[in-house]
Design a protein around this motif. Structure first.
Motif, PDB file in Angstrom:
ATOM      1  N   GLN A 291       0.838  -1.197   0.000  1.00 30.38           N
ATOM      2  CA  GLN A 291       0.000   0.000   0.000  1.00 30.38           C
ATOM      3  C   GLN A 291       0.874   1.249   0.000  1.00 30.38           C
ATOM      4  N   VAL A 292       0.389   2.301  -0.670  1.00 40.11           N
ATOM      5  CA  VAL A 292       1.035   3.617  -0.586  1.00 40.11           C
ATOM      6  C   VAL A 292      -0.062   4.628  -0.274  1.00 40.11           C
ATOM      7  N   ALA A 293       0.154   5.441   0.763  1.00 41.31           N
ATOM      8  CA  ALA A 293      -0.851   6.447   1.127  1.00 41.31           C
ATOM      9  C   ALA A 293      -0.181   7.824   1.113  1.00 41.31           C
ATOM     10  N   ILE A 294      -0.750   8.722   0.304  1.00 43.93           N
ATOM     11  CA  ILE A 294      -0.163  10.064   0.153  1.00 43.93           C
ATOM     12  C   ILE A 294      -1.158  11.096   0.667  1.00 43.93           C
ATOM     13  N   GLY A 295      -0.710  11.964   1.563  1.00 41.48           N
ATOM     14  CA  GLY A 295      -1.589  13.001   2.113  1.00 41.48           C
ATOM     15  C   GLY A 295      -1.149  13.323   3.526  1.00 41.48           C
ATOM     16  N   SER A 296      -2.100  13.711   4.368  1.00 41.85           N
ATOM     17  CA  SER A 296      -1.920  14.117   5.771  1.00 41.85           C
ATOM     18  C   SER A 296      -1.438  15.555   5.873  1.00 41.85           C
ATOM     19  N   CYS A 297      -1.488  16.106   7.097  1.00 42.04           N
ATOM     20  CA  CYS A 297      -1.078  17.496   7.283  1.00 42.04           C
ATOM     21  C   CYS A 297       0.404  17.697   7.005  1.00 42.04           C
ATOM     22  N   THR A 298       1.175  16.622   6.884  1.00 47.64           N
ATOM     23  CA  THR A 298       2.613  16.764   6.607  1.00 47.64           C
ATOM     24  C   THR A 298       2.884  16.956   5.119  1.00 47.64           C
ATOM     25  N   ASN A 299       2.189  16.218   4.280  1.00 49.74           N
ATOM     26  CA  ASN A 299       2.543  16.188   2.860  1.00 49.74           C
ATOM     27  C   ASN A 299       1.321  16.137   1.953  1.00 49.74           C
ATOM     28  N   SER A 300       0.504  17.170   1.986  1.00 55.79           N
ATOM     29  CA  SER A 300      -0.659  17.168   1.095  1.00 55.79           C
ATOM     30  C   SER A 300      -0.812  18.517   0.420  1.00 55.79           C
ATOM     31  N   SER A 301       0.293  19.254   0.307  1.00 54.40           N
ATOM     32  CA  SER A 301       0.225  20.589  -0.299  1.00 54.40           C
ATOM     33  C   SER A 301       0.073  20.472  -1.817  1.00 54.40           C
TER      34      SER A 301
END
Ligand code: MIC
Ligand code: SF4
Length: 638
Positions: A291-301
């Protein structure tokens, strides 16, 4: 002697106290933010304080955590928060608008201001040159009611950045490198300030990635200067008028220093199960991923997701990989939709989900049994994904995207493809997700109380003798996710402590809550950095409900220590850490003359089972002592 930027802003906001490291000061809070999973408690407490309009310049209530509405509970919580926000003059950000920290950066953060948030990643705002601090819900409720917050003056760490990041290396790799050097407890009691020539090579959203994950260092906050890159970002957001230049004095004095040559960094990953368990992607090797999950308050700009789209364009997500992407805000999602990047992601085989915290807090998208999951998030604590046996690796968006295509952990620098910088774009103003308080006064709106919303537990005044049975002997770096687990099953009960408390410590000791109930009055023994991680005061409120009177530990994480004191639970530190080994579950302890002892430097805890006396310290400030004596912050304020 020159001043650091953080000290300049803190001193500018000083209301009470001497500005000496370690001493308690009270500062003015300009802005607050809450999110929904901590927010219900915050607004119950605000109601209990019986105030009218909030005293801050701006307070915003975001809905971003509990957005998976599988029953009435979460939607009822949203309605409750919206009603209290209206009653007290707080802006309400509807679910779907995005993640609180990304939204606050885009729309409200201002250089030189102070922000207190009921979420540990509030320091994201440090990317804009503000003092942004994460705190327990009650501290944020009090900041709204009184416009102030008390803290101990932190020490200062300088991180001097030189050089420039190479393609395929990004801000995430910078903070992973700092975490490797300083560890998850390296920032406790400190502010991390970034300086040097390398600063200007980083955009505001790069800086925000770094200050966001400063929470994983245990730091009070992290901060960047406000410069031409800050102006560039604020201009893109249509807020150039909010810009002021800010930096540390050239001769500012710091307590610690770390040098980071950006040009020398390569892609990094934090391996299971701690954000400081960092190595280079190439050393870890090409492990197979599920699985790969991209996002969150760290890296979703916007820039992060445009890089992801560029990597995915014209490619196919590997057949064995599930790729899920959650953009940080509605503005970003709208931009990706209008410029074609969203289509590039979807055509490649990505699952694009709501602008919210989502999988970062186990709200859906749990991986399969025994899975390896690469995530651009900030925490990889065991069980946080919702699957207890998953192996979570924290990586940059670039590493995540290229790995999703290859099916194995991949170092982009070695994949032979070019990756270009993302050009800045302007965002159209859109407040369609914001509900403004109308003609605020408490009488024009009823509090909307769903049936799952229960009163928060209250403590009583400290007795003369505090008797307690040891119910847990825990190791080092116990997280608040360990103490009060959160996933899609439990998050709907954030406003129902009696129910939630049944699951306290569930993932590391399923007998905990039953043992507490049997003991009646109990205590916990912990190791170093007890209570690291999130700001959730549920990790203090559930133990309070279960009868926990004090916690003995080698050291405490900042926010959790405050949450314990706010709840009237004593956080006590062993004077001799070796005494930790002397305790066992079931032993009976007593603090005699507790009301007198809390005023002293040394608090004696008697082990009635072994007959030994153990020396501990509370190191309580005057205000903390009052809270302990009266049984918590609400009682103390009243
Ligand atoms: C987290 O990332 O752990 C959370 C969920 O955002 C928490 C807040 C909470 O538990 O509600 C945090 O970081 O403070
Ligand atoms: Fe939400 Fe995850 Fe950020 Fe916490 S760390 S605020 S759960 S996105």
């Amino acid at each position: 002697m020159g001043k650091t930027l953080a000290y300049k802003i803190l001193q500018d906001h000083l209301v009470k106290g001497d500005f000496v490291p370690g001493e308690e000061i009270t500062i003015r809070i300009d802005q607050t933010l809450t999110q929904d999973s901590t927010g219900t408690m915050v607004y119950l407490q605000l109601e209990a304080m019986d105030v009218d309009k909030v005293k801050t310049e701006l307070s915003v209530a975001y809905i971003d955590h509990n957005t998976l509405q599988t029953g009435f509970e979460n939607a009822d919580d949203h309605a409750f928060i919206r009603s209290v926000a209206q009653r007290h003059g707080v802006l309400f950000s509807k679910p779907g608008n995005g993640i609180c920290h990304q939204l606050h950066l885009e729309n409200y953060g201002k250089p030189g201001k102070t922000l207190l948030g009921s979420d540990s990643h509030t320091p994201t705002g440090g990317g804009l040159g503000m003092i942004a601090i994460g705190a327990g819900g009650l501290d944020v409720a009090v900041a709204m009611a009184k416009g102030t917050y008390s803290l101990n003056v932190p020490k200062m760490v300088k991180v001097n950045l030189t050089g420039k990041l190479r393609p395929w290396v990004s801000a995430k790799d910078v903070i992973l490198y700092v975490l490797k050097k300083l560890t998850v407890k390296g920032g406790v009691g400190k502010i991390v300030e970034y300086t040097g020539e390398g600063v200007k090579t980083l955009s505001v959203t790069d800086r925000a990635t770094i200050t966001n994950m400063g929470a994983e260092l245990g730091a009070t906050t992290s901060i960047f200067p406000s410069d031409e890159r800050t102006l560039e970002y604020l201009t893109q957001q249509g807020r150039a008028g909010d810009y002021i230049p800010l930096e540390a004095d050239a001769d500012a004095v710091y307590d610690e220093e770390l040098e980071v040559d950006l040009s020398s960094l390569t892609p990094l990953a934090a391996m299971p199960h701690s954000p400081d368990n960092v190595d280079t992607v190439s050393n870890i090797g090409e492990i197979k991923i599920d699985q790969v999950a991209i996002g969150s308050c760290t890296n979703s700009s916007y820039a992060d997701l445009m890089k992801v789209a560029a990597i995915l364009k014209g490619k196919k997500v590997h057949p064995d990989v599930s790729l899920v992407i959650s953009p940080g805000s509605s503005k970003i999602m709208a931009k990706l939709a209008s410029n074609g990047a969203l289509a590039d992601m979807i055509v490649a085989g990505a699952r694009v989900i709501e602008n919210a915290c989502g999988p970062c807090i186990g709200m859906g998208q749990s991986p399969k049994s025994g899975a390896v999951s690469l995530r651009t998030f900030n925490r990889n604590f065991k069980g946080r994904s919702g699957t207890n046996d998953a192996s979570i690796y924290l990586v940059s968006p670039e590493t995540a995207a290229v790995s999703a295509v290859k099916g194995v952990l991949t170092d982009g620098m070695k994949c032979g493809e070019e990756l270009h910088e993302v050009l800045p774009v302007d965002f159209a103003f859109n407040d369609n997700f914001i509900v403004y308080p109308q003609g605020t006064n408490k009488s024009n709106t009823e509090v909307a109380m769903g049936p799952n919303i229960k009163p928060f537990p209250r403590n009583s005044a400290l007795p003369e003798n505090v008797e307690a049975k040891v119910v847990l002997h825990a190791g080092n770096n116990i997280t608040t996710d360990d103490i009060m687990p959160s996933d899609s099953r439990l998050l709907p009960y954030r406003s129902n402590i009696p129910h939630l408390s049944n699951y306290c410590f569930e993932k590391i000791d399923s007998g905990f809550s039953a043992r507490c109930k049997e003991a009646g009055a109990c205590c916990i023994v912990g190791g170093e950095n007890y209570g690291q991680g999130s700001s959730r005061e549920h990790a203090a409120l559930a133990p309070l409900y279960l009868g926990v009177k004090f916690v003995l530990a080698k050291s405490f994480a900042r926010i959790h220590r405050n949450n314990l004191i706010n709840s009237g639970i004593l956080p006590l530190v062993f004077e001799n850490p070796k005494d930790y080994d002397d305790f066992e579950i079931g032993q009976e302890l007593v603090i005699e003359n507790a009301r007198e002892q809390v005023k002293k430097d040394c608090i004696v805890v008697k082990n009635k089972t072994t007959g030994r006396e153990i020396m501990t310290t509370g190191a309580f400030s005057e205000f903390e002592e009052d809270m302990i004596l009266k049984g918590g912050k609400i009682n103390s304020i009243k």
